[in-house]
Write an enzyme that holds these catalytic residues in place. Sequence first.
Site, PDB file in Angstrom:
ATOM      1  CE  LYS A  40       0.316   0.318   2.015  1.00  0.00           C
ATOM      2  NZ  LYS A  40      -0.667   0.081   3.087  1.00  0.00           N
ATOM      3  NE  ARG A 139      -2.044  -0.173  10.226  1.00  0.00           N
ATOM      4  CZ  ARG A 139      -1.943  -0.554   8.964  1.00  0.00           C
ATOM      5  NH1 ARG A 139      -1.039  -1.462   8.607  1.00  0.00           N
ATOM      6  NH2 ARG A 139      -2.744  -0.060   8.043  1.00  0.00           N
ATOM      7  CE1 TYR A 261      30.462 -15.828   3.357  1.00  0.00           C
ATOM      8  CE2 TYR A 261      28.478 -15.238   2.126  1.00  0.00           C
ATOM      9  CZ  TYR A 261      29.775 -14.949   2.523  1.00  0.00           C
ATOM     10  OH  TYR A 261      30.381 -13.813   2.096  1.00  0.00           O
ATOM     11  CG  MET A 309      25.141  -7.999   0.214  1.00  0.00           C
ATOM     12  SD  MET A 309      26.414  -6.874   0.779  1.00  0.00           S
ATOM     13  CE  MET A 309      26.464  -7.240   2.526  1.00  0.00           C
TER      14      MET A 309
HETATM   15  C1  LIG Z   1      -1.791  -0.561   2.629  1.00  0.00           C
HETATM   16  C2  LIG Z   1      -3.189  -0.157   2.874  1.00  0.00           C
HETATM   17  C3  LIG Z   1      -4.191  -0.437   1.931  1.00  0.00           C
HETATM   18  C4  LIG Z   1      -3.953  -1.342   0.744  1.00  0.00           C
HETATM   19  O1  LIG Z   1      -3.928  -2.663   1.222  1.00  0.00           O
HETATM   20  P1  LIG Z   1      -3.707  -3.912   0.247  1.00  0.00           P
HETATM   21  O2  LIG Z   1      -3.894  -5.082   1.132  1.00  0.00           O
HETATM   22  O3  LIG Z   1      -2.313  -3.797  -0.266  1.00  0.00           O
HETATM   23  O4  LIG Z   1      -4.713  -3.818  -0.823  1.00  0.00           O
HETATM   24  C5  LIG Z   1      -5.457   0.081   2.144  1.00  0.00           C
HETATM   25  N1  LIG Z   1      -5.719   0.822   3.239  1.00  0.00           N
HETATM   26  C6  LIG Z   1      -4.788   1.092   4.186  1.00  0.00           C
HETATM   27  C7  LIG Z   1      -5.158   1.897   5.370  1.00  0.00           C
HETATM   28  C8  LIG Z   1      -3.490   0.609   4.033  1.00  0.00           C
HETATM   29  O5  LIG Z   1      -2.579   0.843   4.968  1.00  0.00           O
END
Ligand SMILES: *Cc1c(COP(=O)(O)O)cnc(C)c1O
Length: 375
Positions: A40, A139, A261, A309
Site C-alpha cells: 500500500k 478502525r 529561519y 522546504m
Molecule cells: C499496513 C497494514 C499491514 C502491514 O503492517 P506493517 O506493520 O507495515 O507490517 C497489515 N495489515 C493491515 C490491515 C494493514 O493496514
Amino acid sequence: MRAHTNAGAWLDVDLAAIVHNWRLLKQQAQGRADCAAVVKADAYGLGATQVAPALHAAGCRRFFVAHLDEGMALRPLLPADATLFVMHGLLPGSELEAVTHDLVPVLNSLAQVRAWTTLARGLGRRLPAALQMDTGMARLGMPADEFNRLAADLHQLDGVDLQLVMSHLVSAEQAEAPTNAQQLQRFAAARARLPAAPASLANSSGVWLGAAYHHDLLRPGAALYGVAPMAGRPNPMRPVVRLRSKVLQLRHIAAGTGVGYGHAWTAQRPTLIATLATGYADGWLRSLSNRGAVRFNGQVLPLVGKVSMDTITVDATDLPPDALQEGSLLDLLDERLTVDEVAAAAGTIGYEVLTSLGNRYARRYLGAEACTHSL
Ligand SMILES: *Cc1c(COP(=O)(O)O)cnc(C)c1O
C-alpha cells in the site's frame, strides 16, 4: 538508465534487500504459513511498480494495497496467479470495478458483505473476498455486533468465495502488550464461528510474536522495507534505502552567526556550514530541525537550524579541510543511519519517514537482476 545529473539528491532502493527481507519473514513461519507483501501507499513510498513484480519473481503471490485505485494500477503489472487484496474494502458503487479489475476486496462490514453477495447473485457466480474482523483496533473490520449477526446466519456469505479471514494487531511491536493475546483469542473465537478459511493476523511485528500468530498467511509491510519490527530489540531486517543529498553551497561563518529561519541555531565557534538539496518538501521532516544528522565517509554531521522546504544546513566543521566541495554527496539514510534512527530524531516512526520521501529524488532500483529469475 536516465542520467540524473541535475538531481539534488539520490534515492537508491535495494530490491534485493526487499526480497531478502521477504524471505527472512517467510522463514519465521518455517513453511507453516505463506508470506504476503503489503505494498500500500506505493510500497511505503518506495515504488510499488518496482517492488511488487520483484517480490512476485521471488515467489510472493499475495499482495495487499489500501485503495482500489492502487490495486487497479498494480494489477496489470502482476501475472494472473497473483492475488491483490484491497484493504479499504468496497466503497459503495465500486463493486463492479473491483470485479472487472480482478481485485479481491477485504469486506469490513455487513453492508459490504451484502453489496458483494448481491453482485455475485447478479453475475451468477461466486466472488472472491477476504473478511476482516475487528478484534480490538476499532478502525476497519467488522465490529462484534455485526459479526454476531453474520455468524447467526452464515447464508449471508452465500456467493462469497472466502479466501481469507483477517484481523489487525494494535500493538504487535510491543511483545508484552496485553492486547496481543487478547486479540489472538478473539480472532480464534471469531474464526470458530465462520466457515473454514485461511486466516491472517500478523503484520511485520506480529511475525516476531511467534508461531501462534502466524496462521496461514503473514502480512508484513514495514519490515520488508527495512523498518525494525520489534521495539527495543536489534533489527533483523536488511536496510533497503540509501538517500544521498548534494552540497549546494559551503560557507564559513563566524562564532555568533545565526543560521536559517528564525536563527534557530547560532554558531558557537567558527563553523563550516554545508547547505544540502533536501528539505521538508522532500519528506525530510521539519521536526528534524536542530535534531537530525547526516554522514560523510562515516562521520556524523549534525543538522543545524530549521529544515527549510528545499534545503537543510549541516555543521561540517569537524571534517578534514577541503573534504567537501559543491556537489559532494552526503548520506541522509544509509546502513548505519537508518529510517528508525531518523524517525526517532523526528519524533515519529520509520513508516512515516519512508512514506514521506518525496518525488524530487533521482530514484535508482538496485538488485533487480538478482531477484528476477523469471522475466
Ligand atoms: C499496513 C497494514 C499491514 C502491514 O503492517 P506493517 O506493520 O507495515 O507490517 C497489515 N495489515 C493491515 C490491515 C494493514 O493496514
